[in-house]
Design a protein around this motif. Structure first.
Motif, PDB file in Angstrom:
ATOM      1  N   PHE C 111       0.800  -1.216   0.000  1.00  0.00           N
ATOM      2  CA  PHE C 111       0.000   0.000   0.000  1.00  0.00           C
ATOM      3  C   PHE C 111       0.834   1.267   0.000  1.00  0.00           C
ATOM      4  O   PHE C 111       0.298   2.364  -0.065  1.00  0.00           O
ATOM      5  CB  PHE C 111      -0.962   0.020   1.201  1.00  0.00           C
ATOM      6  CG  PHE C 111      -2.241  -0.719   0.908  1.00  0.00           C
ATOM      7  CD1 PHE C 111      -2.383  -2.039   1.262  1.00  0.00           C
ATOM      8  CD2 PHE C 111      -3.279  -0.086   0.273  1.00  0.00           C
ATOM      9  CE1 PHE C 111      -3.558  -2.725   0.971  1.00  0.00           C
ATOM     10  CE2 PHE C 111      -4.464  -0.755  -0.007  1.00  0.00           C
ATOM     11  CZ  PHE C 111      -4.599  -2.075   0.339  1.00  0.00           C
ATOM     12  N   LEU C 112       2.135   1.159   0.095  1.00  0.00           N
ATOM     13  CA  LEU C 112       2.963   2.346  -0.020  1.00  0.00           C
ATOM     14  C   LEU C 112       3.622   2.353  -1.380  1.00  0.00           C
ATOM     15  O   LEU C 112       4.079   1.319  -1.859  1.00  0.00           O
ATOM     16  CB  LEU C 112       4.032   2.354   1.080  1.00  0.00           C
ATOM     17  CG  LEU C 112       3.512   2.603   2.488  1.00  0.00           C
ATOM     18  CD1 LEU C 112       4.646   2.541   3.480  1.00  0.00           C
ATOM     19  CD2 LEU C 112       2.847   3.972   2.566  1.00  0.00           C
ATOM     20  N   ASN C 113       3.691   3.518  -1.992  1.00  0.00           N
ATOM     21  CA  ASN C 113       4.245   3.623  -3.328  1.00  0.00           C
ATOM     22  C   ASN C 113       5.756   3.389  -3.299  1.00  0.00           C
ATOM     23  O   ASN C 113       6.481   4.125  -2.652  1.00  0.00           O
ATOM     24  CB  ASN C 113       3.947   5.016  -3.870  1.00  0.00           C
ATOM     25  CG  ASN C 113       4.166   5.099  -5.357  1.00  0.00           C
ATOM     26  OD1 ASN C 113       5.041   4.420  -5.890  1.00  0.00           O
ATOM     27  ND2 ASN C 113       3.383   5.910  -6.028  1.00  0.00           N
ATOM     28  N   PRO C 114       6.230   2.365  -4.000  1.00  0.00           N
ATOM     29  CA  PRO C 114       7.640   2.005  -3.854  1.00  0.00           C
ATOM     30  C   PRO C 114       8.628   2.997  -4.435  1.00  0.00           C
ATOM     31  O   PRO C 114       9.800   2.967  -4.082  1.00  0.00           O
ATOM     32  CB  PRO C 114       7.733   0.665  -4.592  1.00  0.00           C
ATOM     33  CG  PRO C 114       6.583   0.641  -5.500  1.00  0.00           C
ATOM     34  CD  PRO C 114       5.506   1.435  -4.859  1.00  0.00           C
ATOM     35  N   VAL C 115       8.180   3.858  -5.337  1.00  0.00           N
ATOM     36  CA  VAL C 115       9.176   4.752  -5.916  1.00  0.00           C
ATOM     37  C   VAL C 115       9.122   6.171  -5.357  1.00  0.00           C
ATOM     38  O   VAL C 115       9.820   7.050  -5.844  1.00  0.00           O
ATOM     39  CB  VAL C 115       9.036   4.819  -7.462  1.00  0.00           C
ATOM     40  CG1 VAL C 115       9.261   3.473  -8.053  1.00  0.00           C
ATOM     41  CG2 VAL C 115       7.703   5.395  -7.833  1.00  0.00           C
ATOM     42  N   LEU C 116       8.301   6.389  -4.358  1.00  0.00           N
ATOM     43  CA  LEU C 116       8.275   7.710  -3.742  1.00  0.00           C
ATOM     44  C   LEU C 116       8.792   7.617  -2.323  1.00  0.00           C
ATOM     45  O   LEU C 116       8.539   6.636  -1.629  1.00  0.00           O
ATOM     46  CB  LEU C 116       6.834   8.256  -3.715  1.00  0.00           C
ATOM     47  CG  LEU C 116       6.187   8.512  -5.071  1.00  0.00           C
ATOM     48  CD1 LEU C 116       4.756   8.960  -4.869  1.00  0.00           C
ATOM     49  CD2 LEU C 116       6.942   9.547  -5.839  1.00  0.00           C
ATOM     50  N   GLN C 121       5.219  11.014   0.337  1.00  0.00           N
ATOM     51  CA  GLN C 121       3.905  10.450   0.594  1.00  0.00           C
ATOM     52  C   GLN C 121       3.279  11.019   1.850  1.00  0.00           C
ATOM     53  O   GLN C 121       2.057  11.058   1.980  1.00  0.00           O
ATOM     54  CB  GLN C 121       4.007   8.922   0.698  1.00  0.00           C
ATOM     55  CG  GLN C 121       4.582   8.324  -0.569  1.00  0.00           C
ATOM     56  CD  GLN C 121       4.528   6.823  -0.581  1.00  0.00           C
ATOM     57  OE1 GLN C 121       3.482   6.236  -0.382  1.00  0.00           O
ATOM     58  NE2 GLN C 121       5.672   6.204  -0.801  1.00  0.00           N
ATOM     59  N   LEU C 122       4.105  11.465   2.784  1.00  0.00           N
ATOM     60  CA  LEU C 122       3.554  12.021   4.006  1.00  0.00           C
ATOM     61  C   LEU C 122       3.170  13.482   3.810  1.00  0.00           C
ATOM     62  O   LEU C 122       2.097  13.924   4.224  1.00  0.00           O
ATOM     63  CB  LEU C 122       4.588  11.882   5.133  1.00  0.00           C
ATOM     64  CG  LEU C 122       4.129  12.249   6.538  1.00  0.00           C
ATOM     65  CD1 LEU C 122       2.841  11.550   6.860  1.00  0.00           C
ATOM     66  CD2 LEU C 122       5.203  11.880   7.524  1.00  0.00           C
ATOM     67  N   GLU C 124       2.262  15.034   1.242  1.00  0.00           N
ATOM     68  CA  GLU C 124       1.116  15.338   0.383  1.00  0.00           C
ATOM     69  C   GLU C 124      -0.182  15.291   1.158  1.00  0.00           C
ATOM     70  O   GLU C 124      -1.165  15.931   0.773  1.00  0.00           O
ATOM     71  CB  GLU C 124       1.059  14.400  -0.813  1.00  0.00           C
ATOM     72  CG  GLU C 124       0.765  12.964  -0.480  1.00  0.00           C
ATOM     73  CD  GLU C 124       0.860  12.090  -1.725  1.00  0.00           C
ATOM     74  OE1 GLU C 124       0.997  12.627  -2.830  1.00  0.00           O
ATOM     75  OE2 GLU C 124       0.775  10.861  -1.573  1.00  0.00           O
ATOM     76  N   THR C 125      -0.193  14.552   2.262  1.00  0.00           N
ATOM     77  CA  THR C 125      -1.427  14.559   3.051  1.00  0.00           C
ATOM     78  C   THR C 125      -1.555  15.846   3.838  1.00  0.00           C
ATOM     79  O   THR C 125      -2.650  16.355   4.053  1.00  0.00           O
ATOM     80  CB  THR C 125      -1.447  13.385   4.036  1.00  0.00           C
ATOM     81  OG1 THR C 125      -0.193  13.301   4.674  1.00  0.00           O
ATOM     82  CG2 THR C 125      -1.754  12.106   3.326  1.00  0.00           C
ATOM     83  N   LEU C 128      -2.785  18.919   1.707  1.00  0.00           N
ATOM     84  CA  LEU C 128      -4.168  18.978   1.253  1.00  0.00           C
ATOM     85  C   LEU C 128      -4.966  19.994   2.035  1.00  0.00           C
ATOM     86  O   LEU C 128      -6.010  20.451   1.617  1.00  0.00           O
ATOM     87  CB  LEU C 128      -4.831  17.605   1.421  1.00  0.00           C
ATOM     88  CG  LEU C 128      -4.457  16.603   0.354  1.00  0.00           C
ATOM     89  CD1 LEU C 128      -4.963  15.245   0.739  1.00  0.00           C
ATOM     90  CD2 LEU C 128      -5.052  17.014  -0.965  1.00  0.00           C
ATOM     91  N   TYR C 200      12.959   5.177   1.261  1.00  0.00           N
ATOM     92  CA  TYR C 200      11.883   4.593   0.480  1.00  0.00           C
ATOM     93  C   TYR C 200      11.229   3.469   1.274  1.00  0.00           C
ATOM     94  O   TYR C 200      11.862   2.887   2.148  1.00  0.00           O
ATOM     95  CB  TYR C 200      12.422   4.041  -0.834  1.00  0.00           C
ATOM     96  CG  TYR C 200      12.832   5.114  -1.799  1.00  0.00           C
ATOM     97  CD1 TYR C 200      14.155   5.521  -1.887  1.00  0.00           C
ATOM     98  CD2 TYR C 200      11.897   5.738  -2.600  1.00  0.00           C
ATOM     99  CE1 TYR C 200      14.529   6.515  -2.750  1.00  0.00           C
ATOM    100  CE2 TYR C 200      12.259   6.731  -3.470  1.00  0.00           C
ATOM    101  CZ  TYR C 200      13.568   7.116  -3.543  1.00  0.00           C
ATOM    102  OH  TYR C 200      13.925   8.096  -4.411  1.00  0.00           O
ATOM    103  N   MET C 213       2.185   4.578   7.674  1.00  0.00           N
ATOM    104  CA  MET C 213       0.810   4.704   7.146  1.00  0.00           C
ATOM    105  C   MET C 213      -0.091   5.335   8.185  1.00  0.00           C
ATOM    106  O   MET C 213      -0.966   6.146   7.865  1.00  0.00           O
ATOM    107  CB  MET C 213       0.253   3.331   6.771  1.00  0.00           C
ATOM    108  CG  MET C 213       0.227   3.107   5.287  1.00  0.00           C
ATOM    109  SD  MET C 213      -1.192   2.223   4.708  1.00  0.00           S
ATOM    110  CE  MET C 213      -0.818   0.602   5.229  1.00  0.00           C
ATOM    111  N   MET C 216       0.432   8.923   8.121  1.00  0.00           N
ATOM    112  CA  MET C 216      -0.256   9.580   7.006  1.00  0.00           C
ATOM    113  C   MET C 216      -1.723   9.786   7.312  1.00  0.00           C
ATOM    114  O   MET C 216      -2.341  10.734   6.839  1.00  0.00           O
ATOM    115  CB  MET C 216      -0.114   8.732   5.741  1.00  0.00           C
ATOM    116  CG  MET C 216       1.272   8.719   5.197  1.00  0.00           C
ATOM    117  SD  MET C 216       1.367   7.673   3.736  1.00  0.00           S
ATOM    118  CE  MET C 216       3.058   7.176   3.815  1.00  0.00           C
ATOM    119  N   ARG C 220      -4.122  13.976   8.523  1.00  0.00           N
ATOM    120  CA  ARG C 220      -5.332  14.615   8.010  1.00  0.00           C
ATOM    121  C   ARG C 220      -6.265  15.099   9.104  1.00  0.00           C
ATOM    122  O   ARG C 220      -7.301  15.702   8.802  1.00  0.00           O
ATOM    123  CB  ARG C 220      -6.086  13.641   7.101  1.00  0.00           C
ATOM    124  CG  ARG C 220      -5.540  13.670   5.699  1.00  0.00           C
ATOM    125  CD  ARG C 220      -5.033  12.356   5.273  1.00  0.00           C
ATOM    126  NE  ARG C 220      -6.091  11.499   4.787  1.00  0.00           N
ATOM    127  CZ  ARG C 220      -5.931  10.198   4.576  1.00  0.00           C
ATOM    128  NH1 ARG C 220      -4.785   9.644   4.845  1.00  0.00           N
ATOM    129  NH2 ARG C 220      -6.920   9.469   4.123  1.00  0.00           N
TER     130      ARG C 220
END
Lengths: 321, 331, 370
Positions: C111-116, C121-122, C124-125, C128, C200, C213, C216, C220
């Motif tokens: 569930f975590l994007n392997p290339v970011l 990934q954190l 971007e939340t 928002l 990563y 996760m 993340m 929010r």
């Protein structure tokens, strides 16, 4: 023991049949694939019945050029100019009954008829070449993958060599050297198209080999050949089928490209690339000679590519429900 | 890699020189008015009367020193490598332009197809892509010429030239050998535009075929990525769909596509043969076709080997590129 | 017949009423949800338990509208503080996902994007919520000290105070976000947050990824969390750590969580209330101790009996006879009746209504009422 074997067999084939019907269902849902499939079937039907629809004798009309290329009449390619051989689409023969829907070629043969006669030539040869390339590559790849070791290395290296040839060079040189006959051309193209199957099959075999059912079969005492042919290959065959369907279009194109470049055994052979070659010199005055055969070529390749593309989508194991 | 090159050279060598059923290897070097003694002399000079393995050995030892024999008819004989190098930049210019077109059109086409899977934009872009892939290269080139050169002129529209790489040969000093770049270097606008005009049709003809292929690959890879769990997480964060696609999906999806583009370049270089032929483009592809027809074994060998090297080099480059793109791969 | 008594007066954050959902597949329609009723109260952890295929994950996905294309909602309501989510537009749902409901998923590897990087990934939340970040910058400049995540949380309560339209520079926002990222990672007990930010996902261990996760989700500042089988993919020791962390967070920030799991032990550890699902229905719901002490629904009773007791010596383990029903063609009426030892004729005709007991114990079975 025997009855158990038979029962298992029925279960296996019943499963395969259900699988097949599911595949058909998925294919039907995609309009593009459906269209492609219909067109492909149309062409196949046409190629099977071509000799009954038109008279194949029309390919060699009286006064046909002898092998040195001497024509008994003057070839010229212009519109409506007195005693001419070539007419454009839809023009009535000067004082004859015929109506050329697509025009004629340099010898006055009706282009539409020639195209109809050419389709079986292309499709037949493409089928033969594709099946042969696939079979050869698959067996070689299966063998290499299963046996492993030095054999595997050797096969890989040889495949690498063949993959390193740019474009059609190998086929061209081969064809140039061995003369212009259909079997030579088939062999030439086969040389270019077989390597991908080796890689594909080898990869499949390598991953299947590790699976536990193979171990179980060995424990039961099954011989290597039996394991390979009766179990592993049927399980690994899907990507090969997809690749073969996709390659079919490419093979047709390659075949006609070689013909176009001049490797046709006889100049009058009705074949789409050959017909186009005839008009190469005079493209601007008689464009129909290239436009229509090429268009048909495109449709054939497109139809089979559509089917192959859809098949690839559908057979992807992860996309199935 | 060396092994591959050797294998390639051996196969071509045997084919080109070893089989008298085809074209006599001496053919490109003689002309009809020569006497049989002169022909035999030519044969001796080039070593065509020796047994094949010996011929190969001579050829190989010469080649390793950079001498690939000579090509061209008797009067015009020039070192094969030079001939190759003179025409090579034209092919490079064509191929590079084709690659640029392929990438800029093919990738978005594939992405659209994947994102709107099974809806109308998907169907349209798939048809475009597959049509490109199914088009006979000779036919498409002719179609373009017919429309843009012939009919445009007939209809009074400005038309694009259909043959050659430049209409103003020699107007500009040769720096790179590529007309467009040379024109830029010499700051000769007219020349550059002329070169560009000559470039458009062949480049597009080449690109049309390969962009279909690329679009399919991008589509497959993108579809795969969009099914992954991390896309679900990205959506569950409330990110805009566009962000999900650009930031999360694309990078993952393009990795396999990039590896293909590397191989593409190599293939385009080779496959441009027919397009060059149709457009009379003075590149190595066309020369190689002529060489095959004339049985000019030296040039064929040069062509095949150089391109084989490029194919292998492209594969290596792609492998290296892979390390940079995918952070999971480390050497 | 129904002994009704009001549950303790607490706010209901989420209420699911009679939710029905079907999946259209090649083999037929899978009737996944057949009238699900749920209430999630503020500041509690509600454990939604059930076997695989009973519809618990589907319920969660329906709340945040991340269902696959072949899903069709047939009826019901999902009320988030009174608003029906099913009637909202795509954009509104997206905003809700960004700010009101945060989900943590099962397998942190996939569930975590392997290339970011973790940072991408954190952050971007965080980004928002532009309003919140602006307020945070103001807060920081007025208070003078560096903002922590807990401060950030508390900002929400004062969100009625509109921030004046002072332009806040991108650089300041970036710095704030970075500080918040580091702080929230610290909150989930990740050591050396700065380093982790630049890494990563594949460089972290399973437990660390799961914490990331969770971070993340925290970023929010949602009204409630959904935790979908978050411990299933972890080994037992890590599982214990994550549960411990969740309990801490609950105490520290008063979070509300809908915890989905098939593991009763996990639910027992952390849930205040438990709701049991079977065959697309909620069959029983009550406080955790109550459900272990006196389960009412036959399914729950059999489940409890099936749990091996460490202290008692038994001959053989108990099981529930039969198998989970086929949801394409489920048994009519109550889906449990083929396996239920107390089955009556009524059970085949129609699914029973919910009976409410004292203390908030609810059960859907004809044994106790209609």
């Amino acid at each position: 023991m025997k009855s158990v074997g038979v029962e298992a067999r029925t279960g296996e084939w019943a499963a395969r049949w259900a699988d097949f019907r599911y595949t058909l269902y998925l294919l039907r849902r995609n309009p593009l694939v459906l269209a492609g499939g219909l067109i492909a079937l149309f062409f196949i039907g046409l190629s099977l019945s071509a000799n009954y629809i038109v008279n194949p004798q029309l390919a060699t009309p009286a006064g046909y050029p002898d092998f040195e290329g001497n024509y008994p009449f003057v070839r010229s390619y212009s519109w409506n100019e007195g005693h001419l051989i070539n007419w454009g689409p839809g023009i009535r023969l000067y004082d004859g009954p015929e109506f050329f829907y697509l025009g004629t070629d340099g010898w006055g043969r009706d282009l539409l008829t020639m195209i109809i006669l050419a389709i079986p030539v292309d499709i037949e040869n493409a089928v033969i070449i594709t099946v042969a390339a696939a079979a050869f590559g698959t067996l070689l790849g299966a063998f290499a993958g299963y046996v492993g070791g030095v054999v595997d290395e050797a096969v890989l290296r040889i495949t690498d060599i063949f993959l390193a040839f740019p474009g059609l060079v190998l086929a061209l040189v081969f064809a140039a050297m061995f003369g212009r006959s259909i079997p030579t051309l088939r062999l030439a193209i086969l040389l270019v198209w077989w390597p991908p199957y080796v890689r594909l099959m080898r990869g499949q075999i390598l991953s299947e080999k590790e699976k536990t059912y193979v171990e179980a079969l060995r424990a039961l005492g099954a011989g290597h050949l039996r394991i390979l042919f009766r179990h592993i290959i049927p399980n690994a065959i899907y990507p090969i089928l997809v690749q073969a369907t996709l390659d079919f279009g490419g093979v047709v194109l390659t075949f006609s490209a070689l013909m176009f470049l001049g490797f046709s055994p006889t100049p009058s052979l009705p074949e789409l690339g050959n017909l186009a070659a005839d008009g190469y010199q005079h493209i601007f005055e008689a464009p129909w000679l290239i436009v229509f055969p090429g268009l048909v070529m495109l449709l054939i390749a497109l139809a089979f590519n559509l089917v192959g593309d859809g098949l690839r989508d559908v057979l992807d194991p992860r996309l199935r429900r | 890699m060396i092994f591959v090159l050797l294998g390639v050279s051996i196969i071509i060598f045997y084919l080109a020189r070893g089989f008298p059923t085809g074209i006599d290897p001496v053919a490109p070097y003689i002309h009809p008015r020569m006497t049989s003694e002169q022909i035999a002399e030519v044969r001796r000079v080039h070593g065509f009367d020796q047994p094949i393995p010996l011929q190969y050995f001579y050829w190989l030892s010469d080649a390793l020193r950079g001498d690939f024999g000579s090509t061209g008819v008797w009067a015009n004989s020039r070192p094969a490598m030079n001939v190759f190098l003179t025409s090579f930049p034209f092919t490079v210019q064509l191929s590079v332009t084709a690659i640029i077109l392929t990438v800029t059109i093919g990738i978005p086409l594939g992405i659209i197809s994947a994102v709107k899977n099974n809806k109308l934009p998907d169907h349209i872009s798939r048809i475009i892509a597959l049509t490109g892939y199914s088009t006979p290269s000779y036919w498409f080139g002719f179609m373009l010429q017919l429309v843009f050169f012939y009919y445009f002129a007939l209809w009074g529209l400005p038309s694009l030239p259909s043959s050659g790489a430049s209409g103003m040969e020699g107007a500009v000093p040769r720096v790179t050998g590529m007309p467009v770049l040379d024109g830029l270097f010499a700051v000769n606008i007219q020349y550059t535009f002329d070169a560009l005009a000559h470039l458009i049709l062949p480049a597009f003809s080449l690109a049309f075929i390969s962009l279909g292929f690329l679009a399919r690959i991008v589509r497959a890879s993108m579809l795969e990525v969009l099914r992954q769990d991390y896309i679900i997480l990205a959506r569950s964060k409330g990110l805009k769909e566009r962000v999900v696609i650009y930031r999360h999906a694309m990078k993952n999806a393009l990795i396999p596509a990039v590896t293909m583009t590397g191989m593409f370049f190599a293939l385009l270089l080779g496959g441009a043969m027919i397009t060059e032929f149709v457009f009379n483009w003075p590149g190595v592809g066309r020369l190689s076709l002529l060489a095959v027809f004339q049985g000019d074994s030296n040039f064929i060998l040069v062509y095949t080997l150089v391109l084989a090297v490029i194919v292998v080099a492209a594969n290596l480059a792609v492998d290296i590129l892979y390390v940079f793109l995918d952070p999971r791969i480390k050497y | 017949m129904t002994k009704f008594s009001e549950p303790k007066e607490r706010d209901v954050i989420l209420e699911v009423k009679d939710l029905r959902l079907e999946f259209h597949t090649y083999r037929g329609n899978v009737k996944a949800l057949n009238g699900v009723n749920l209430k999630l109260y503020k500041k509690e952890v509600l454990g939604l338990v059930g076997e695989s295929g009973c519809g618990k994950s589907v319920t969660a996905l329906t709340i945040i509208d991340l269902l696959p294309e072949n899903a069709e909602i047939l009826g019901g309501q999902i009320l988030l503080t009174g608003e029906n989510l099913l009637k909202k537009s795509k954009d509104e749902i997206r905003t809700i996902r960004a700010k009101r409901v945060a989900t943590v998923f099962q397998d942190p590897m996939t569930f975590l994007n392997p290339v970011l990087t973790v940072e991408t990934q954190l952050q971007e939340t965080f980004t928002l919520d532009k309003e919140g970040l602006k307020q945070a910058v103001e807060f920081q400049s007025t208070k003078g000290k560096n903002i922590t995540y807990l401060d950030f949380l508390s900002l929400e309560e004062q969100s009625s105070r509109k921030s004046d339209d002072k332009k806040v520079s991108r650089g300041e926002i970036k710095r704030i976000v970075k500080a918040l990222c580091i702080d929230v990672l610290r909150l989930v007990k990740l050591a050396d947050p700065e380093r982790i930010l630049s890494q990563y996902p594949f460089e972290l261990s399973g437990g660390m990824r799961q914490r990331a996760m969770i971070a993340m989700a925290l970023a929010r500042r949602p009204a409630f969390f959904i935790a979908d089988e978050i411990t299933t993919a972890l080994d037992v020791t890590v599982q214990a750590q994550i549960l411990h962390l969740l309990r801490e967070l609950k105490d520290k920030i008063g979070s509300t969580t809908l915890m989905i799991t098939h593991d009763l032990a996990v639910a027992a550890e952390i849930a205040d209330r438990i709701a049991v699902m079977y065959g697309g229905h909620v069959v029983e719901a009550t406080e955790t101790r109550e459900i272990f002490r006196s389960p009412l629904h036959p399914y729950t009773i059999l489940l409890m009996r099936a749990i091996p007791n460490v202290t008692r010596l038994v001959e053989s383990l108990e099981t529930i006879p039969g198998t989970v029903p086929d949801m394409i063609d489920p048994p009519p009426g109550c889906p449990f009746h083929p396996r239920c030892p107390y089955g009556m004729v009524k059970c085949v005709e129609k699914f029973p209504g919910t009976t409410h007991f004292d203390g908030g114990h609810e059960v859907a079975c004809y044994l106790y009422g209609d």
